[in-house]
Design an enzyme around this catalytic site. Sequence first.
Site, PDB file in Angstrom:
ATOM      1  N   ASP A   9      43.391  55.479  51.197  1.00  0.00           N
ATOM      2  CA  ASP A   9      42.072  55.425  50.576  1.00  0.00           C
ATOM      3  C   ASP A   9      41.078  56.111  51.508  1.00  0.00           C
ATOM      4  OD1 ASP A   9      39.603  54.735  49.585  1.00  0.00           O
ATOM      5  OD2 ASP A   9      39.967  52.572  49.593  1.00  0.00           O
ATOM      6  N   ILE A  10      40.496  57.186  51.049  1.00  0.00           N
ATOM      7  CA  ILE A  10      39.627  58.002  51.909  1.00  0.00           C
ATOM      8  C   ILE A  10      38.413  57.219  52.405  1.00  0.00           C
ATOM      9  CG2 ILE A  10      38.117  59.032  50.142  1.00  0.00           C
ATOM     10  CD1 ILE A  10      38.681  61.770  51.516  1.00  0.00           C
ATOM     11  N   ASN A  23      30.424  65.055  41.086  1.00  0.00           N
ATOM     12  CA  ASN A  23      30.051  65.875  39.925  1.00  0.00           C
ATOM     13  C   ASN A  23      28.683  66.499  40.219  1.00  0.00           C
ATOM     14  OD1 ASN A  23      27.948  64.038  39.035  1.00  0.00           O
ATOM     15  ND2 ASN A  23      29.621  62.701  38.360  1.00  0.00           N
ATOM     16  N   GLY A  31      36.667  57.791  39.741  1.00  0.00           N
ATOM     17  CA  GLY A  31      37.629  58.288  40.727  1.00  0.00           C
ATOM     18  C   GLY A  31      37.147  58.107  42.160  1.00  0.00           C
ATOM     19  N   VAL A  32      37.421  59.107  42.966  1.00  0.00           N
ATOM     20  CA  VAL A  32      37.099  59.005  44.392  1.00  0.00           C
ATOM     21  C   VAL A  32      35.580  58.932  44.605  1.00  0.00           C
ATOM     22  CG1 VAL A  32      37.115  61.502  44.920  1.00  0.00           C
ATOM     23  CG2 VAL A  32      37.840  59.856  46.651  1.00  0.00           C
ATOM     24  N   ASP A  33      34.835  59.581  43.734  1.00  0.00           N
ATOM     25  CA  ASP A  33      33.371  59.569  43.793  1.00  0.00           C
ATOM     26  C   ASP A  33      32.846  58.132  43.685  1.00  0.00           C
ATOM     27  OD1 ASP A  33      30.769  60.472  43.747  1.00  0.00           O
ATOM     28  OD2 ASP A  33      30.866  61.337  41.731  1.00  0.00           O
ATOM     29  N   SER A 116      39.349  68.028  42.336  1.00  0.00           N
ATOM     30  CA  SER A 116      39.634  68.482  40.949  1.00  0.00           C
ATOM     31  C   SER A 116      40.977  68.012  40.384  1.00  0.00           C
ATOM     32  CB  SER A 116      39.557  70.021  40.825  1.00  0.00           C
ATOM     33  OG  SER A 116      38.222  70.464  40.855  1.00  0.00           O
ATOM     34  N   GLY A 118      41.996  64.980  39.669  1.00  0.00           N
ATOM     35  CA  GLY A 118      41.975  63.760  38.868  1.00  0.00           C
ATOM     36  C   GLY A 118      41.393  64.066  37.494  1.00  0.00           C
ATOM     37  N   TYR A 120      39.154  66.017  36.585  1.00  0.00           N
ATOM     38  CA  TYR A 120      38.878  67.434  36.315  1.00  0.00           C
ATOM     39  C   TYR A 120      40.124  68.247  35.950  1.00  0.00           C
ATOM     40  CZ  TYR A 120      33.908  67.107  37.534  1.00  0.00           C
ATOM     41  OH  TYR A 120      32.563  66.806  37.555  1.00  0.00           O
TER      42      TYR A 120
HETATM   43  P1  ADP Z   1      37.910  65.171  40.171  1.00  0.00           P
HETATM   44  O1  ADP Z   1      36.831  64.757  39.202  1.00  0.00           O
HETATM   45  O2  ADP Z   1      37.451  66.225  41.158  1.00  0.00           O
HETATM   46  O3  ADP Z   1      39.194  65.507  39.494  1.00  0.00           O
HETATM   47  P2  ADP Z   1      38.872  62.486  40.896  1.00  0.00           P
HETATM   48  O4  ADP Z   1      38.129  61.494  41.711  1.00  0.00           O
HETATM   49  O5  ADP Z   1      39.103  62.165  39.455  1.00  0.00           O
HETATM   50  O6  ADP Z   1      38.094  63.875  41.092  1.00  0.00           O
HETATM   51  O7  ADP Z   1      40.270  62.759  41.561  1.00  0.00           O
HETATM   52  C1  ADP Z   1      40.475  63.536  42.707  1.00  0.00           C
HETATM   53  C2  ADP Z   1      41.658  62.996  43.486  1.00  0.00           C
HETATM   54  O8  ADP Z   1      41.229  61.886  44.265  1.00  0.00           O
HETATM   55  C3  ADP Z   1      42.815  62.482  42.624  1.00  0.00           C
HETATM   56  O9  ADP Z   1      44.042  62.939  43.183  1.00  0.00           O
HETATM   57  C4  ADP Z   1      42.688  60.964  42.752  1.00  0.00           C
HETATM   58  O10 ADP Z   1      43.945  60.322  42.620  1.00  0.00           O
HETATM   59  C5  ADP Z   1      42.175  60.841  44.165  1.00  0.00           C
HETATM   60  N1  ADP Z   1      41.509  59.578  44.543  1.00  0.00           N
HETATM   61  C6  ADP Z   1      40.930  58.645  43.746  1.00  0.00           C
HETATM   62  N2  ADP Z   1      40.434  57.630  44.482  1.00  0.00           N
HETATM   63  C7  ADP Z   1      40.709  57.944  45.800  1.00  0.00           C
HETATM   64  C8  ADP Z   1      40.461  57.293  47.059  1.00  0.00           C
HETATM   65  N3  ADP Z   1      39.831  56.127  47.132  1.00  0.00           N
HETATM   66  N4  ADP Z   1      40.901  57.917  48.195  1.00  0.00           N
HETATM   67  C9  ADP Z   1      41.531  59.107  48.134  1.00  0.00           C
HETATM   68  N5  ADP Z   1      41.782  59.772  46.990  1.00  0.00           N
HETATM   69  C10 ADP Z   1      41.384  59.186  45.832  1.00  0.00           C
END
Ligand code: ADP
Length: 167
Positions: A9-10, A23, A31-33, A116, A118, A120
């Site tokens: 988890d980042i 975004n 997602g990660v955002d 991108s 997830g 996207y």
């Molecule tokens: P995007 O909208 O750019 O596609 P997402 O957040 O949907 O971004 O996904 C980007 C990547 O981040 C995906 O591979 C997703 O599995 C991953 N991700 C989601 N949550 C976390 C987290 N807490 N730590 C690291 N990576 C994550």
Amino acid sequence: MAIRIIQGDITQLDVDAIVNAANSSLLGGGGVDGAIHRAAGPELVAKCRLLGGCSTGEAKITKGYRLIARHVIHTVGPVWRGGVNNEAQLLKSCYLNSLQLAREHELESIAFPAISCGIYGFPIRQAVEIAYTTASDWLDLNHSAIDICFVCFGEDMEKEYLRFSER
Ligand code: ADP
């Protein structure tokens, strides 16, 4: 070479900057955002409101607020629309502009999620190739000692990155 691949988890990393796959509003999302905004606390969105958004492929930096990471670099990946809308170049720009900001701020470590890949919808294999080769070429070209970490959310993603690091 200073590239590491980890699973996790980042939001939990102790690095100078984590990169957010944001975004264009920079006001948070899924997602990660969403995870980064939750972990950083409301001060982050308050600051982001003042930044006036961010174009696809560009990057902006803030502090990390309640994160362990000292900074967040917000970059906006391209939405995959068939691959004929400059998606590859825009994704590459996300990595280059984030690394450039890290250098300007004299950061020593930076962690990237799979931008991108997830919501996207960018094809994973191609996105990982762009991420890895862009970072590795950038390190060579800039004689940089920055520590770059690719953070994989799950084992399948980690395998994709490892294919490149083992070349
Ligand atoms: P995007 O909208 O750019 O596609 P997402 O957040 O949907 O971004 O996904 C980007 C990547 O981040 C995906 O591979 C997703 O599995 C991953 N991700 C989601 N949550 C976390 C987290 N807490 N730590 C690291 N990576 C994550």
